[in-house]
Design an enzyme around this catalytic site. Structure first.
Site, PDB file in Angstrom:
ATOM      1  N   ARG A 118       0.788  -1.573  -0.274  1.00 29.05           N
ATOM      2  CA  ARG A 118      -0.349  -0.007  -0.023  1.00 29.05           C
ATOM      3  C   ARG A 118       0.964   1.202   0.175  1.00 29.05           C
ATOM      4  NH1 ARG A 118      -4.976  -1.801   4.363  1.00 29.05           N
ATOM      5  NH2 ARG A 118      -5.906  -3.545   3.260  1.00 29.05           N
ATOM      6  N   ASP A 135     -15.437   8.094   9.103  1.00 33.24           N
ATOM      7  CA  ASP A 135     -14.668   7.262   8.684  1.00 33.24           C
ATOM      8  C   ASP A 135     -13.517   8.251   9.074  1.00 33.24           C
ATOM      9  OD1 ASP A 135     -14.739   4.464   7.966  1.00 33.24           O
ATOM     10  OD2 ASP A 135     -12.655   4.971   7.159  1.00 33.24           O
TER      11      ASP A 135
END
Length: 291
Positions: free
Chosen positions: A48, A160
């Site tokens: 990532r 979030d």
């Protein structure tokens, strides 16, 4: 395969975080976000972070680590680092029995508790909303129920920590295949298809639902949450599994403070409040009611 392609593959194969740098990143994420990154996650995190390496024009993960910890780079990079390492698995109508319970029992019971009010406003919070699939699933279910009953209104908050997924929720545009779990009748009412389809088949949530859902950034590890304290239902599903027991308890206690008496907290089926100091009445698997 060209020599340059081979070089890129070899470079990626040879490009790794040192154990020390991985620990520094894992500790930072654990302290700030609560998510635990054991050594077994190192290869996933490296994959990532290579996207951030390329985005910043850096030559390697070593250079990225130096940018974070040896310069002032962390200040600017912090939100991108969090976006990169947080897991955002979500689906429309995931664990559908919770939505059935919401429609058939929780909402009718909540309205009954407020029988003195004319069309009470029900507030629903998707506390780890990711790309918005859960929030818009809730909106579809509640909009259908509101049309049938005509005795309540509702508003949905999605929060979030990742700004990337919040932006997608605000756009409310999704690849068509992600909407496969949506029942056909709801898909017909609440999804819009482009008049001129592009290279990728996409749909958008109708504006009538988008107006009922808002998104905001929230770190569940914050000491306080800047939201209403008369929430009717909070969904916190499949998030606590990434926290240790102490942080799980702190998050749950903070969320419960935002529930009105009689309100509900819904966890993921793989999660439990056993071993915490939280005292709530369990009404269904992973569903708890505040006294």
């Amino acid at each position: 395969m060209s020599n340059s392609a081979v070089a890129r593959i070899e470079s990626a194969d040879d490009d790794h975080l040192s154990a020390r740098d991985f620990k520094r990143i894992a500790d930072l994420i654990g302290d700030e976000v609560g998510i635990k990154l054991p050594p077994g996650k190192r290869l996933m995190i490296e994959g990532r972070l290579r996207k951030r390496v390329r985005a910043l024009g850096l030559p390697s993960l070593d250079a990225y680590s130096a940018y974070l910890f040896q310069t002032d780079g962390l200040r600017a990079e912090r939100p991108h680092l969090i976006n990169a390492v947080t897991t955002n698995k979500t689906d429309f109508f995931r664990e559908p029995e919770h939505f059935d319970l919401l429609e058939q029992k929780l909402v009718p019971d909540l309205i009954a508790l407020r029988r003195g009010e004319r069309q009470p406003m029900l507030k629903i919070w998707s506390a780890a909303s990711s790309t918005g699939a859960e929030a818009f699933t809730l909106a579809m279910v509640l909009a259908d129920l509101m049309a049938q009953r005509n005795d309540f209104r509702f508003a949905i908050l999605g929060t979030d920590i990742s700004t990337t997924v919040l932006e997608q929720g605000e756009r409310a545009v999704y690849a068509t295949e992600l909407l496969a779990p949506v029942p056909p009748a709801k898909a017909q009412r609440y999804l819009m298809h482009a008049r001129k389809p592009g290279a990728r088949a996409e749909v958008r949530i109708v504006p009538e639902l988008r107006r009922l859902v808002r998104f905001a950034r929230l770190n569940l590890m914050d000491k306080t949450y800047p939201f209403d304290r008369d929430i009717d239902v909070i969904f916190l599903r499949n998030v606590l599994i990434y926290f240790d027991k102490a942080d799980q308890e702190k998050v749950i206690l903070r969320l419960v403070e935002h529930l009105r008496p009689g309100g509900y907290l819904i966890l993921g089926h793989s999660e439990s409040m056993i071993g915490t100091a939280v005292t709530m009445r369990q009404v269904a698997p992973a569903v708890f009611q505040k006294a």
